[in-house]
Every structure is written in C-alpha cells, then in structure tokens.
Design a protein around this motif. Structure first.
Motif, PDB file in Angstrom:
ATOM      1  N   GLY A  14       0.842  -1.389  -0.113  1.00 15.37           N
ATOM      2  CA  GLY A  14       0.262  -0.073  -0.080  1.00 15.37           C
ATOM      3  C   GLY A  14       0.767   1.290  -0.343  1.00 15.37           C
ATOM      4  N   GLY A  17       4.071   0.556   2.223  1.00 13.44           N
ATOM      5  CA  GLY A  17       4.920   0.103   2.633  1.00 13.44           C
ATOM      6  C   GLY A  17       5.876   0.595   1.160  1.00 13.44           C
ATOM      7  N   ALA A  36      -0.402  -9.301  -0.312  1.00 11.08           N
ATOM      8  CA  ALA A  36      -1.086  -9.869  -0.267  1.00 11.08           C
ATOM      9  C   ALA A  36      -1.687 -10.330  -1.899  1.00 11.08           C
ATOM     10  CB  ALA A  36      -2.443 -10.651   0.616  1.00 11.08           C
ATOM     11  N   GLY A  42      -3.136  -1.243  -2.135  1.00 13.62           N
ATOM     12  CA  GLY A  42      -4.400  -1.582  -0.860  1.00 13.62           C
ATOM     13  C   GLY A  42      -5.083  -1.155  -1.306  1.00 13.62           C
ATOM     14  N   ILE A  56     -12.508   2.552  -6.888  1.00 13.21           N
ATOM     15  CA  ILE A  56     -12.788   2.299  -6.052  1.00 13.21           C
ATOM     16  C   ILE A  56     -12.704   2.717  -3.823  1.00 13.21           C
ATOM     17  CG2 ILE A  56     -13.418  -0.355  -5.116  1.00 13.21           C
ATOM     18  CD1 ILE A  56     -12.741  -0.713  -7.345  1.00 13.21           C
ATOM     19  N   GLY A  57     -11.400   3.034  -4.279  1.00 14.65           N
ATOM     20  CA  GLY A  57     -10.832   3.517  -2.135  1.00 14.65           C
ATOM     21  C   GLY A  57     -10.965   4.775  -1.928  1.00 14.65           C
ATOM     22  N   MET A 236       2.126 -12.753   3.377  1.00 16.13           N
ATOM     23  CA  MET A 236       3.309 -13.342   4.356  1.00 16.13           C
ATOM     24  C   MET A 236       2.338 -14.265   4.968  1.00 16.13           C
ATOM     25  SD  MET A 236       6.276 -11.248   7.537  1.00 16.13           S
ATOM     26  CE  MET A 236       4.528 -11.079   8.636  1.00 16.13           C
ATOM     27  N   PRO A 272      -0.778 -13.538  10.760  1.00 18.64           N
ATOM     28  CA  PRO A 272       0.463 -14.276   9.909  1.00 18.64           C
ATOM     29  C   PRO A 272       0.805 -14.971  11.434  1.00 18.64           C
ATOM     30  CG  PRO A 272       1.071 -11.556   8.978  1.00 18.64           C
ATOM     31  CD  PRO A 272      -0.110 -12.003  10.261  1.00 18.64           C
ATOM     32  N   GLN A 431      -5.689   8.267   8.926  1.00 19.61           N
ATOM     33  CA  GLN A 431      -6.631   7.639   7.726  1.00 19.61           C
ATOM     34  C   GLN A 431      -6.191   7.703   6.985  1.00 19.61           C
ATOM     35  OE1 GLN A 431      -9.973   7.221   9.956  1.00 19.61           O
ATOM     36  NE2 GLN A 431      -9.910   5.539  11.369  1.00 19.61           N
TER      37      GLN A 431
HETATM   38  P1  FAD Z   1      -3.036  -0.405   3.406  1.00 22.71           P
HETATM   39  O1  FAD Z   1      -3.450   0.872   1.460  1.00 22.71           O
HETATM   40  O2  FAD Z   1      -4.601  -0.870   3.363  1.00 22.71           O
HETATM   41  O3  FAD Z   1      -1.906  -1.284   1.931  1.00 22.71           O
HETATM   42  C1  FAD Z   1      -1.528  -2.824   3.217  1.00 22.71           C
HETATM   43  C2  FAD Z   1      -1.137  -3.052   2.321  1.00 22.71           C
HETATM   44  O4  FAD Z   1      -0.943  -4.516   2.770  1.00 22.71           O
HETATM   45  C3  FAD Z   1      -2.467  -3.740   1.132  1.00 22.71           C
HETATM   46  O5  FAD Z   1      -1.735  -4.164  -0.434  1.00 22.71           O
HETATM   47  C4  FAD Z   1      -3.065  -5.283   1.672  1.00 22.71           C
HETATM   48  O6  FAD Z   1      -3.627  -6.064   0.647  1.00 22.71           O
HETATM   49  C5  FAD Z   1      -1.299  -5.864   1.939  1.00 22.71           C
HETATM   50  N1  FAD Z   1      -1.761  -6.932   3.243  1.00 22.71           N
HETATM   51  C6  FAD Z   1      -2.513  -6.962   4.158  1.00 22.71           C
HETATM   52  N2  FAD Z   1      -2.112  -8.120   5.038  1.00 22.71           N
HETATM   53  C7  FAD Z   1      -0.519  -7.950   3.911  1.00 22.71           C
HETATM   54  C8  FAD Z   1      -0.143  -9.300   4.224  1.00 22.71           C
HETATM   55  N3  FAD Z   1       0.010 -10.987   5.211  1.00 22.71           N
HETATM   56  N4  FAD Z   1       1.301 -10.035   3.557  1.00 22.71           N
HETATM   57  C9  FAD Z   1       0.820  -9.228   2.369  1.00 22.71           C
HETATM   58  N5  FAD Z   1       0.055  -7.837   2.412  1.00 22.71           N
HETATM   59  C10 FAD Z   1      -0.584  -7.810   3.106  1.00 22.71           C
HETATM   60  N6  FAD Z   1      -7.706   8.574   2.246  1.00 22.71           N
HETATM   61  C11 FAD Z   1      -7.357   9.844   1.234  1.00 22.71           C
HETATM   62  O7  FAD Z   1      -6.935  10.462   1.965  1.00 22.71           O
HETATM   63  N7  FAD Z   1      -8.256  10.031   1.166  1.00 22.71           N
HETATM   64  C12 FAD Z   1      -9.822   9.464   0.256  1.00 22.71           C
HETATM   65  O8  FAD Z   1     -10.488  10.176  -0.136  1.00 22.71           O
HETATM   66  C13 FAD Z   1      -9.719   8.244   1.376  1.00 22.71           C
HETATM   67  N8  FAD Z   1     -11.215   7.562   1.064  1.00 22.71           N
HETATM   68  C14 FAD Z   1     -11.132   6.079   1.561  1.00 22.71           C
HETATM   69  C15 FAD Z   1     -12.078   5.376   0.636  1.00 22.71           C
HETATM   70  C16 FAD Z   1     -12.147   4.164   1.135  1.00 22.71           C
HETATM   71  C17 FAD Z   1     -13.376   3.182   0.793  1.00 22.71           C
HETATM   72  C18 FAD Z   1     -10.979   3.699   1.662  1.00 22.71           C
HETATM   73  C19 FAD Z   1     -10.823   2.017   1.496  1.00 22.71           C
HETATM   74  C20 FAD Z   1     -10.304   4.056   2.365  1.00 22.71           C
HETATM   75  C21 FAD Z   1     -10.047   5.523   2.122  1.00 22.71           C
HETATM   76  N9  FAD Z   1      -8.627   6.278   2.000  1.00 22.71           N
HETATM   77  C22 FAD Z   1      -9.026   7.795   2.100  1.00 22.71           C
HETATM   78  C23 FAD Z   1      -7.827   5.782   3.308  1.00 22.71           C
HETATM   79  C24 FAD Z   1      -6.515   5.673   2.448  1.00 22.71           C
HETATM   80  O9  FAD Z   1      -6.735   4.675   1.365  1.00 22.71           O
HETATM   81  C25 FAD Z   1      -5.838   4.298   3.563  1.00 22.71           C
HETATM   82  O10 FAD Z   1      -5.053   5.513   4.147  1.00 22.71           O
HETATM   83  C26 FAD Z   1      -3.986   3.950   2.940  1.00 22.71           C
HETATM   84  O11 FAD Z   1      -5.120   3.441   1.601  1.00 22.71           O
HETATM   85  C27 FAD Z   1      -4.071   3.310   3.766  1.00 22.71           C
HETATM   86  O12 FAD Z   1      -2.389   2.984   3.580  1.00 22.71           O
HETATM   87  P2  FAD Z   1      -1.474   1.417   4.134  1.00 22.71           P
HETATM   88  O13 FAD Z   1      -0.417   1.417   3.185  1.00 22.71           O
HETATM   89  O14 FAD Z   1      -1.140   2.380   5.192  1.00 22.71           O
HETATM   90  O15 FAD Z   1      -2.686   0.684   4.808  1.00 22.71           O
END
Ligand code: FAD
Length: 453
Positions: A14, A17, A36, A42, A56-57, A236, A272, A431
């Motif tokens: 995501g 990472g 994953a 993500g 979608i996100g 993982m 995990p 968030q």
């Molecule tokens: P994530 O994006 O969740 O990435 C984590 C990754 O880890 C994923 O790809 C997942 O597949 C992977 N993973 C999980 N477990 C494992 C494992 N065991 N092994 C390997 N990989 C794994 N934010 C904004 O700034 N503006 C917006 O308009 C907004 N709207 C949103 C609308 C929706 C519907 C959603 C769901 C979120 C929204 N957000 C928005 C929030 C934003 O998308 C998240 O805060 C951001 O994507 C988080 O990034 P991250 O890398 O911390 O986590």
C-alpha cells in the motif's frame, strides 16, 4: 520456495509500504515487498467498471496533506479540483429537503449557533492535541473514556446539533457509531487534519483529486522501487524473528532481512504467525484497533444532470441512509458521476438485503438529494472493503473506547527488528494516504539511522 536476501523486507504494497521501500532504496538499501493481493495500492484501487473509471478506495487530497503533496510532486503527478459550483442540499430528520449555500446547515438559527459552538470547542481542544501524541493531553484519560456522542451531549442539549457534529467524525471519518469511540479519538481525527473546522469543511477536506487516480500514485512508486522487488500474491504467512533479523515467509518466496516493516492495517497484525510470538503487550494492543465500515456508492450518468439545476451535487443528511453525496466526475469525463457514503450500522442493514433491494434503497436515498434522474444510472457500483480479506473494513482502524490513551503510546515502538507503518498509526494524515506516506518515510528514516548508527 524461492529464497532471497535483502536489507529490509516490507509486508504490504500500500502507500505506506511502497513509500518506505522508495526511501530505503534511495538510501542505498536493498528491499523486497511481500504483497498479498495481485496488485499494489492497498486501500487505493482504481478499476474500469462499465466503461467508467471508478476509484474504489481512497481518492481525495486536501491542502494540509503536505506529505502526499511532496510525493506526487516528486513523481510529477498533477491534481485537479473536485466540482463544487452551485448549491448544496440538506435533508433533515423529518425528511425536509432544503437547497442551501454557505457553510452552515439549514437547521434553524438556534441549532446553527449550537453547532458553531461545538465546532469552536472542538477547534480549541484539537489545537491542544498533538496528533502524534494525543495521549499526552492533560485530560487524555477523561476524554478517552467518554464516547464522542456522550461528550457532545454533555456540551449541548440540542440533539440535532449533536447529530450533525457527530456525523463529521462518526459517519464521515471513523465510520463507526459515535457511541463506540472516544472524544479523544475524535480530537485526534480533527488534529490530524489541522483543525476540526478543516474536517467539517468539505471544500477543504475533499479539495482535489489525483489526475492518475490515487492508486496511480502507488503504481508510480512501485515503478521506482522496481516491480521485480515486489512479490504480488504473496501474503506473509509466517515471520521468524530474533535480534539478528527476520525471515518473512510469503506464499512462494522467503525473504531473509535485517529488518521488517509491517505496512499492513493493524487489524491484520494477528493474521501471520510470529515465531517467537509477539510480546504480551503487542498481542493485547492489536486487538483494540478495529476497522470502521462504510459503503462507497458510485453512480455514473449520461450527463451531470444536477449541474443544470444549479446544484453542486453535494448533499448531507445525518438521518438518511446515504449521509453524504458529492459530484465525483472523473477528470475530463463528459458523463456525470455521483459518489455517496453509507456508514456503520446503515451499511450493516444494506448488506443484509438482496442485491436488487439494496440498489433500489440506495438510489432512492440519493434521489432524495438530487431528483428522480438519480434513480437510473448507467453504472452502479458499491465499494465493499469489508469483504476484502486483506483489509476487512473501511476506511481505516481506530481504537475502541479508552484504547487510544492506553495503547497508543507504544503503537509505534519497534519490537526487535519489527517496525510498524500504517496510515492508521499516523498523527498528521491519520487514516489518509498522506498519513501512510508520512509513516512510510518516518519508518524508513528510523531504520536507515539504525543501520548507520
Ligand atoms: P493499505 O492501503 O491498506 O495497504 C496495506 C497493504 O498490505 C495492502 O495492499 C494489503 O493487501 C497488504 N497486506 C495485508 N496483509 C498482508 C500480509 N499478511 N502479507 C502481505 N500483504 C498484506 N484516504 C485519503 O487520503 N483520501 C480519501 O479520499 C480516502 N478515501 C477512502 C475510501 C475508501 C473506500 C477506503 C477503503 C479508504 C480511503 N482512504 C482515503 C484511506 C486510505 O486509502 C488509506 O489510509 C491508505 O490506503 C492506507 O495506506 P497503508 O499503506 O497504510 O495501508
């Protein structure tokens, strides 16, 4: 099973990472990412649905999100404004629809006064809260052990004002009922966006979009990290760790490394197997962060018909099924797209219905804002991150009542070679993608400093 060695293994491709990987690579460190899913990004994810580009996100960026802005500037990615011309629509508790302009909901002078009083109070307290360390506020324990709803009720007897102000954080941000999270958690959300006034101003917080879509940012970072270093469809499953390093076992690749960054949402830390198990404190802490739940509704029409009526497409209704609606037309698309949001318990009710009944109920609610043309979209799609195994909710995780001051102070501590990075552990940009980028950069900098120290 392929076996490889790197300086740092990152779990999750995501924004957090990927940004961590990019910074580590810039510092001359070798990296591998286990992801994953069969894609990067993500919770940011774009797809073509019925010929329409659907985010979608995550998608919006606001002016305070300077971490994300600096990343997209580095990647030479442009932004564009959300369509905001025209009047908004408010539907009150009795179903009365009012077209209005300006910042105040049309809820009567006395209630507007109470809402503005609550906003001023939230602004004052949010200014006292350091988003990186909200638990250091002198009243942290008190604020963290009362629900946001009950805290608002302790400040005013106006139930409509409580519902309207609650909506901004509960339905609008944490996507949990306002009785289930604390006033301190609400203040963290406000402080993370600079102020509560920023958060309640949709023209600020939903200011602009990314020309390549938000997932495009992750795709561009992945290119720079090197796609050969990203192992898709490789969750993982097991992490062996000691003070000397880790072996992260994916589905068909094992990575030996000096450090690991868990860049996955906190609700998935227990997924995990850890060998040895994580210390007691982490095992307990991670049970207290859970995902909210929101359905993001996408409806695409031949034209943005609401604009011809002088409407911006923006609508609010704390008591309706769809609580917020916006014009979400994609860059240069001649068609019109609406986005709506259905949060927490209302989302539960929708998933309990059959597909046709659900679609009809949602479109009827959206038609309440913008008219009966809303009932017949060319494309209708619901984002359902609750059904996604590798997320399990939306938008993000927050602590249960009392959890923030109790577990927050150690949430960013490393455990031996294990580091945690997620938008859900961020202060500024909490968030949001901005928080993910900040956490990715910060975690990479900590690891580089350790290597060099
Ligand atoms: P994530 O994006 O969740 O990435 C984590 C990754 O880890 C994923 O790809 C997942 O597949 C992977 N993973 C999980 N477990 C494992 C494992 N065991 N092994 C390997 N990989 C794994 N934010 C904004 O700034 N503006 C917006 O308009 C907004 N709207 C949103 C609308 C929706 C519907 C959603 C769901 C979120 C929204 N957000 C928005 C929030 C934003 O998308 C998240 O805060 C951001 O994507 C988080 O990034 P991250 O890398 O911390 O986590």
């Amino acid at each position: 099973m392929q076996k490889i060695e790197r300086d740092v293994v990152i779990v999750g491709a995501g924004p957090a990472g990927l940004t961590a990987a990019l910074e580590l690579k810039k510092a001359g460190k070798s990296v591998a990412i286990l992801e994953a899913r069969d894609r990067v990004g993500g919770r940011t994810w774009t797809d073509q649905i019925g010929g329409a580009t659907i985010e979608i996100g995550g998608q919006w960026i606001s002016p305070d999100q300077t971490g994300l802005y600096s990343l997209i500037n580095e990647l030479e990615i442009e932004t564009y404004p959300r369509y905001k011309e025209g009047a908004s629509v408010f539907i009150d508790h009795d179903g009365k629809r009012t077209v209005y302009t300006g910042e105040d909901f049309p809820v009567g002078e006395a209630t507007v006064g109470e809402i503005n009083k609550l906003i001023a109070l939230m602004d004052q307290l949010a200014a006292e809260v350091n988003p990186d360390t909200p638990w250091t506020h002198p009243d942290a324990k008190e604020l963290d052990t009362i629900s946001f709803h009950h805290w608002l009720e302790s400040k005013t007897t106006d139930a409509v004002a409580v519902e309207c102000v609650g909506l901004f954080i509960a339905g609008g941000m944490l996507t949990k009922p306002a009785k289930t999270f604390s006033a301190l958690q609400a203040l963290l959300m406000a402080a993370s966006a600079g102020s509560f006034s920023n958060l309640v101003d949709e023209d600020f917080i939903l200011d602009r979009r990314i020309s390549t879509t938000m997932q495009g940012v992750s795709l561009a970072v992945a290119e720079r990290v090197g796609t050969e270093n990203i192992y898709l469809e490789n969750p993982m499953l097991r992490l062996e760790w000691s003070k000397d390093g880790v072996v992260a076992h994916g589905k068909d690749v094992s990575v030996s490394a000096k450090r690991v960054i868990l860049a996955i949402p906190p609700n998935l830390y227990s997924r995990p197997t850890f060998e040895p198990p994580l210390p007691r404190w982490q095992q307990i802490t991670h049970q207290h962060q859970s995902m909210g739940l929101v359905i993001k509704v996408h409806a695409v029409y031949a034209t943005p018909f609401w604009r011809e009526k002088g409407l911006s497409g923006t609508g609010f209704s704390p008591s309706s099924l769809v609580q917020e609606v916006y014009d979400n037309t994609f860059l240069n698309d001649p068609r019109g797209t609406l986005v709506g949001f259905i949060s927490d318990e209302k989302a539960d009710q929708m998933w309990a219905l059959g597909e046709d009944e659900r679609k009809a109920a949602i479109l009827e609610s959206m038609a309440g804002f913008l008219g009966e043309e809303t009932l017949s979209p060319e494309v209708f799609y619901l984002s359902d991150f609750g059904a996604e195994e590798w997320t399990r909710g939306a938008y993000a995780t927050s602590y249960d009542l009392g959890g923030l001051h109790r577990f927050g102070p150690t949430q960013n501590d490393a455990v031996g070679p294990i580091y945690f990075a997620s938008s859900d552990l961020a202060g500024e940009g909490y968030q949001h993608v901005d928080g993910a980028v900040r956490m990715g950069r910060r975690t990479a900098a900590r690891i580089v400093a350790e290597f060099e120290g």
